[in-house]
Design an enzyme around this catalytic site. Structure first.
Site, PDB file in Angstrom:
ATOM      1  N   SER A 133      56.638 -68.757  54.407  1.00 20.37           N
ATOM      2  CA  SER A 133      56.257 -69.682  55.479  1.00 20.37           C
ATOM      3  C   SER A 133      57.201 -69.701  56.669  1.00 20.37           C
ATOM      4  O   SER A 133      56.897 -70.340  57.682  1.00 20.37           O
ATOM      5  CB  SER A 133      56.120 -71.101  54.923  1.00 20.37           C
ATOM      6  OG  SER A 133      54.884 -71.252  54.258  1.00 20.37           O
ATOM      7  N   LYS A 136      55.871 -69.072  60.134  1.00 21.49           N
ATOM      8  CA  LYS A 136      55.343 -70.089  61.063  1.00 21.49           C
ATOM      9  C   LYS A 136      56.222 -70.271  62.298  1.00 21.49           C
ATOM     10  O   LYS A 136      55.742 -70.755  63.323  1.00 21.49           O
ATOM     11  CB  LYS A 136      55.152 -71.407  60.327  1.00 21.49           C
ATOM     12  CG  LYS A 136      54.081 -71.353  59.240  1.00 21.49           C
ATOM     13  CD  LYS A 136      53.922 -72.695  58.537  1.00 21.49           C
ATOM     14  CE  LYS A 136      52.802 -72.668  57.501  1.00 21.49           C
ATOM     15  NZ  LYS A 136      53.132 -71.899  56.305  1.00 21.49           N
ATOM     16  N   SER A 326      54.511 -77.510  56.904  1.00 24.25           N
ATOM     17  CA  SER A 326      54.205 -76.137  56.499  1.00 24.25           C
ATOM     18  C   SER A 326      52.705 -75.986  56.231  1.00 24.25           C
ATOM     19  O   SER A 326      52.282 -75.493  55.187  1.00 24.25           O
ATOM     20  CB  SER A 326      55.019 -75.732  55.261  1.00 24.25           C
ATOM     21  OG  SER A 326      55.091 -74.323  55.146  1.00 24.25           O
TER      22      SER A 326
END
Length: 494
Positions: A133, A136, A326
């Site tokens: 993640s 991102k 997230s």
């Protein structure tokens, strides 16, 4: 519930390197970053720098916490004249921690000074690593660069080709709500869109709703996702129309929530109900008329006539939501906004191509970036630690002030988001309140990247990516990562 995912094959190995200066990131830390880092109430309590963008009914995207209730100070103002850690000091502090068994057989790291852009510590810093993640951060920076902080995503309704037909056109807003009880605070709402349509039709009830979700050509799942992601609550089918991030229940949690198999059809069914379309009327997918036709009988609008439109919160708010929680579904929607801004198909491939293009435009080392999605759920993603530290420095050096929007949503150690319950042990407490970073987790993959202020007040960017960790010890791996962040926070490293 642990994050999903089964193991895949090993990633390419990477070796060490000597610290060096990355080009074009040599400017002094700008006021915009000083404000973002120092503004405790702004950053933590209500993300996003411009309250006027949020709208009259907007609410905070984070659970509000009074700054005075903080157990620790939150990111003190960095001092540009504070002493810079030395290469030798950082090696002495970090080398013993990097070899922790819980970090596995491949640990790639970059630590850089934000003021100068100088890389101070590196271990495989240019090697592409599975980022999870942490991806991102790239999605956030590229969408802010491509769309700007104030851009809003629209959802429209137009008159269909058949009498009494209304077509709802998905524009890619993942936060769209059915009514005031939506999951995302301040979201656009279908009930308000329905009221606009009713007014435009002059009280004539529509008889049919068609959904146009052709903005996204598909596929709805990225081929590199593990098999349980579409059903495990951490991802969903990615369609141009959805409500509440495709959640069946807007009251469900931010991640492990049951999602609709066909989010666009589910949203269109909710819209039809709000319009008073007879129950049981079939919802079909189709393409909205382009407009320009003649009006129908009794003054009914011509096919393609816009009957109403609602808009998402501004882009900076969506980036906050994506980074703080997230949120994988929001991330995929924002990646497609990069694609649309660069005239690419709004698909996984088109988004990856566009994000690479924008990274190149920003002067980042795009050869160290290979993406398959915008959320980090795909194990085929590769990002180098040094690209991440370059990206963080660029977002704070003042040359592109709109990119500083990524800092508003970054979780703070021991305080908020995915770092809320971390940096709480004796060996990591030095990082509480001074580590601000995005985390990433898949089975066997753990990552963290962000900002940290040293004990001497020097602001550093750091990225630690591990993609061969023991799958049975995730807690130990996170603790080992936190010890590195805490070591950076707790020493002058000189």
């Amino acid at each position: 519930m642990p994050p999903p995912v089964a193991e895949r094959g090993p990633s390419p190995d990477g070796g060490g390197t000597t610290p060096r200066r990355r080009g074009a990131l040599l400017t002094v830390l700008a006021t915009v970053l000083l404000l973002v880092v120092a503004g405790v109430g702004l950053v933590v309590v209500r993300p996003g720098p411009v309250a006027g963008w949020l709208g009259d009914d907007a609410e905070p995207t984070l659970e509000a916490r009074a700054p005075e209730a903080a157990p620790v100070p939150v990111l003190a103002l960095p001092a540009g004249t504070a002493p810079v850690p030395t290469v030798e000091g950082l090696r002495a502090a970090l080398d013993p921690l990097v070899g922790a068994t819980a970090l596995g057989s491949r640990v790639n790291i970059s630590v850089a000074d934000v003021v100068t852009g100088q890389e101070l510590y590196g271990r495989g810093p240019d090697d592409g690593t599975v980022p999870a993640s942490v991806t991102k951060l790239v999605t956030g920076v590229t969408v802010l660069a491509a769309r700007g902080s104030a851009y809003r995503i629209g959802t429209r309704a137009v008159a269909g080709a058949a009498p009494g037909e209304v077509v709802i056109v998905g524009g890619g807003d993942p936060t769209l709500a059915i009514d005031a009880n939506g999951f995302y605070p301040g979201a656009a709402r279908l009930d308000r869109l329905a009221e606009q349509v009713k007014q435009a039709l002059g009280g004539t009830p529509p008889s049919k709703v068609t959904v146009d979700s052709t903005l996204y050509p598909g596929p709805v799942h990225e081929p590199g996702w593990d098999a349980d992601i579409p059903t495990g609550g951490y991802g969903s089918a990615i369609t141009a129309l959805m409500t509440d991030g495709a959640r069946r229940d807007p009251d469900a949690g931010p991640k492990g929530a049951e999602r609709y198999r066909d989010p666009d059809l589910a949203a269109a069914q909710a819209f039809a109900k709000l319009l008073g379309v007879p129950a049981g009327t079939e919802i079909e997918r189709g393409k909205a008329p382009t407009g320009g036709g003649e009006a129908g009988t009794a003054g009914t609008p011509a096919p393609g006539t816009e009957l109403g439109k609602v808009e998402s919160p501004p882009m900076i708010r969506l980036v906050d939501i994506m980074i703080t929680n997230s949120d994988n579904v929001v991330a995929e929607a924002l990646a497609r906004q990069v694609a649309l801004a660069r005239d690419q198909p709004a698909s996984f491939v088109g988004a990856a191509t566009a994000m690479d293009q924008v990274a190149t435009e920003l002067g980042l080392p795009a050869d160290e970036l290979a993406l398959a999605d915008g959320s980090g759920l795909s194990r085929t993603n590769r990002i180098s630690p040094s690209l991440l530290t370059d990206l963080i420095a660029l977002a704070g050096n003042g040359t592109r002030p709109e990119l500083a929007g990524i800092f508003g949503g970054l979780p703070v150690g021991g305080w908020s988001g995915t770092l809320d319950d971390r940096f709480a042990t004796e060996s990591t407490r030095a990082g509480a309140g001074v580590v601000r970073a995005k985390t990433g987790t898949l089975t066997g993959v753990h990552a963290i990247a962000g900002l940290v202020t040293t004990a001497d007040g020097r602001l550093l960017s750091f990225a630690i990516l591990t993609d061969r960790t023991p799958p049975t010890t995730p807690d130990a791996t996170r603790l080992a990562l936190d010890r590195i962040g805490a070591a950076l926070a707790g020493c002058g490293c000189r």
